[in-house]
Design a protein around this motif. Structure first.
Motif, PDB file in Angstrom:
ATOM      1  N   UNK A  70       0.851  -1.198  -0.123  1.00 38.45           N
ATOM      2  CA  UNK A  70      -0.057   0.032  -0.061  1.00 38.45           C
ATOM      3  C   UNK A  70       0.945   1.267  -0.036  1.00 38.45           C
ATOM      4  N   UNK A  71       0.272   2.206  -0.698  1.00 36.48           N
ATOM      5  CA  UNK A  71       1.344   3.431  -1.098  1.00 36.48           C
ATOM      6  C   UNK A  71       0.433   4.673  -0.770  1.00 36.48           C
ATOM      7  N   UNK A  72       1.144   5.755  -0.225  1.00 31.70           N
ATOM      8  CA  UNK A  72       0.493   6.997  -0.169  1.00 31.70           C
ATOM      9  C   UNK A  72       0.958   7.843  -1.279  1.00 31.70           C
ATOM     10  N   UNK A  73      -0.125   8.030  -2.070  1.00 29.06           N
ATOM     11  CA  UNK A  73       0.363   8.872  -3.414  1.00 29.06           C
ATOM     12  C   UNK A  73      -0.319  10.253  -3.403  1.00 29.06           C
ATOM     13  N   UNK A  74       0.222  11.284  -4.212  1.00 29.67           N
ATOM     14  CA  UNK A  74      -0.480  12.484  -4.347  1.00 29.67           C
ATOM     15  C   UNK A  74      -0.489  12.598  -5.988  1.00 29.67           C
ATOM     16  N   UNK A  75      -1.542  12.884  -6.374  1.00 29.30           N
ATOM     17  CA  UNK A  75      -1.703  13.061  -7.917  1.00 29.30           C
ATOM     18  C   UNK A  75      -2.080  14.294  -8.298  1.00 29.30           C
ATOM     19  N   UNK A  76      -1.578  15.177  -9.106  1.00 29.76           N
ATOM     20  CA  UNK A  76      -2.002  16.581  -9.365  1.00 29.76           C
ATOM     21  C   UNK A  76      -2.020  16.467 -11.142  1.00 29.76           C
ATOM     22  N   UNK A  77      -3.050  17.361 -11.661  1.00 30.76           N
ATOM     23  CA  UNK A  77      -3.200  17.445 -12.983  1.00 30.76           C
ATOM     24  C   UNK A  77      -2.801  18.822 -13.373  1.00 30.76           C
ATOM     25  N   UNK A  78      -2.350  18.913 -14.667  1.00 27.67           N
ATOM     26  CA  UNK A  78      -1.755  20.247 -15.226  1.00 27.67           C
ATOM     27  C   UNK A  78      -2.958  21.008 -14.939  1.00 27.67           C
ATOM     28  N   UNK A  79      -2.642  22.324 -14.551  1.00 26.38           N
ATOM     29  CA  UNK A  79      -3.396  23.558 -14.587  1.00 26.38           C
ATOM     30  C   UNK A  79      -4.517  23.579 -13.429  1.00 26.38           C
ATOM     31  N   UNK A  80      -4.580  22.425 -12.411  1.00 26.39           N
ATOM     32  CA  UNK A  80      -5.211  22.450 -11.443  1.00 26.39           C
ATOM     33  C   UNK A  80      -4.719  22.443 -10.022  1.00 26.39           C
ATOM     34  N   UNK A  81      -4.910  23.482  -9.241  1.00 28.87           N
ATOM     35  CA  UNK A  81      -4.336  23.704  -7.883  1.00 28.87           C
ATOM     36  C   UNK A  81      -4.408  22.592  -6.768  1.00 28.87           C
ATOM     37  N   UNK A  82      -5.827  21.855  -6.844  1.00 32.49           N
ATOM     38  CA  UNK A  82      -5.999  20.838  -5.819  1.00 32.49           C
ATOM     39  C   UNK A  82      -5.394  19.627  -6.522  1.00 32.49           C
ATOM     40  N   UNK A  83      -4.979  18.629  -5.590  1.00 31.94           N
ATOM     41  CA  UNK A  83      -4.515  17.065  -6.113  1.00 31.94           C
ATOM     42  C   UNK A  83      -6.015  16.681  -6.554  1.00 31.94           C
ATOM     43  N   UNK A  84      -5.833  15.605  -7.688  1.00 31.52           N
ATOM     44  CA  UNK A  84      -6.946  14.952  -8.245  1.00 31.52           C
ATOM     45  C   UNK A  84      -7.137  13.735  -7.264  1.00 31.52           C
ATOM     46  N   UNK A  85      -5.899  13.622  -6.686  1.00 31.74           N
ATOM     47  CA  UNK A  85      -6.043  12.305  -5.542  1.00 31.74           C
ATOM     48  C   UNK A  85      -4.858  12.370  -4.493  1.00 31.74           C
ATOM     49  N   UNK A  86      -5.321  11.881  -3.578  1.00 31.52           N
ATOM     50  CA  UNK A  86      -4.295  11.914  -2.183  1.00 31.52           C
ATOM     51  C   UNK A  86      -4.772  10.941  -1.182  1.00 31.52           C
ATOM     52  N   UNK A  87      -4.062  10.177  -1.084  1.00 36.02           N
ATOM     53  CA  UNK A  87      -4.298   8.936  -0.130  1.00 36.02           C
ATOM     54  C   UNK A  87      -3.456   7.734  -0.493  1.00 36.02           C
ATOM     55  N   UNK A  88      -4.113   6.755   0.180  1.00 36.96           N
ATOM     56  CA  UNK A  88      -3.269   5.422   0.191  1.00 36.96           C
ATOM     57  C   UNK A  88      -3.966   4.451  -0.932  1.00 36.96           C
ATOM     58  N   UNK A  89      -3.303   3.867  -1.722  1.00 39.41           N
ATOM     59  CA  UNK A  89      -3.657   2.987  -2.665  1.00 39.41           C
ATOM     60  C   UNK A  89      -3.115   1.460  -2.281  1.00 39.41           C
ATOM     61  N   UNK A  90      -4.028   0.510  -2.340  1.00 40.91           N
ATOM     62  CA  UNK A  90      -3.588  -0.766  -1.945  1.00 40.91           C
ATOM     63  C   UNK A  90      -3.411  -1.596  -3.458  1.00 40.91           C
ATOM     64  N   UNK A  91      -2.302  -2.461  -3.340  1.00 35.85           N
ATOM     65  CA  UNK A  91      -2.296  -2.998  -4.598  1.00 35.85           C
ATOM     66  C   UNK A  91      -3.276  -4.446  -4.742  1.00 35.85           C
ATOM     67  N   UNK A  92      -3.836  -4.929  -3.544  1.00 38.04           N
ATOM     68  CA  UNK A  92      -4.442  -6.008  -3.657  1.00 38.04           C
ATOM     69  C   UNK A  92      -6.035  -5.717  -4.100  1.00 38.04           C
ATOM     70  N   UNK A  93      -6.314  -4.384  -3.841  1.00 40.91           N
ATOM     71  CA  UNK A  93      -7.551  -3.901  -4.141  1.00 40.91           C
ATOM     72  C   UNK A  93      -7.515  -2.376  -4.620  1.00 40.91           C
TER      73      UNK A  93
END
Length: 114
Positions: A70-93
């Motif tokens: 499980x990994x804590x990931x922050x994902x931002x999109x070009x041109x957007x101030x707020x992340x489109x995702x921030x949190x834990x992702x789990x490989x099994x689910x």
């Protein structure tokens, strides 16, 4: 850990985790159909299409680096101030806590240990 609704409490072995040095993530561009695997060390970031992906940390079951990550990931999109995702992702689910994006899918495959 407390037992809930008659379920036994989790043992310390189930709760123990080790910190990996990084993670392998997979990205899918749903429009072009291209898939790309990226390896990141903790604290690094990479660009995947219009996304910037930052890895805070990756954890895996103690003594089992090939086990569920499980990994804590922050994902931002070009041109957007707020992340489109921030949190834990789990490989099994991967669908449990997934990036909700019209064009891209990103999920964690495993932790790295060296």
């Amino acid at each position: 850990m407390l037992a809930l609704a008659g379920l036994p409490a989790a043992s310390s072995a189930q709760e123990a985790a080790e910190r990996g040095t990084g993670a392998v993530l997979r990205g899918l561009d749903k429009i072009s159909g291209t898939v790309e695997d990226v390896t990141l060390v903790n604290g690094a970031r990479v660009t995947l299409g219009r996304l910037e992906i930052s890895l805070r940390e990756c954890r895996y079951p103690e003594g089992d680096p090939s086990g569920d990550a499980w990994a804590y990931v922050v994902i931002r999109e070009d041109g957007k101030a707020e992340p489109v995702f921030a949190g834990w992702m789990t490989a099994a689910s991967p669908a449990l806590n997934a990036l909700d994006h019209a064009r891209y899918d990103v999920w964690v495959l495993r932790c790295t240990t060296s």
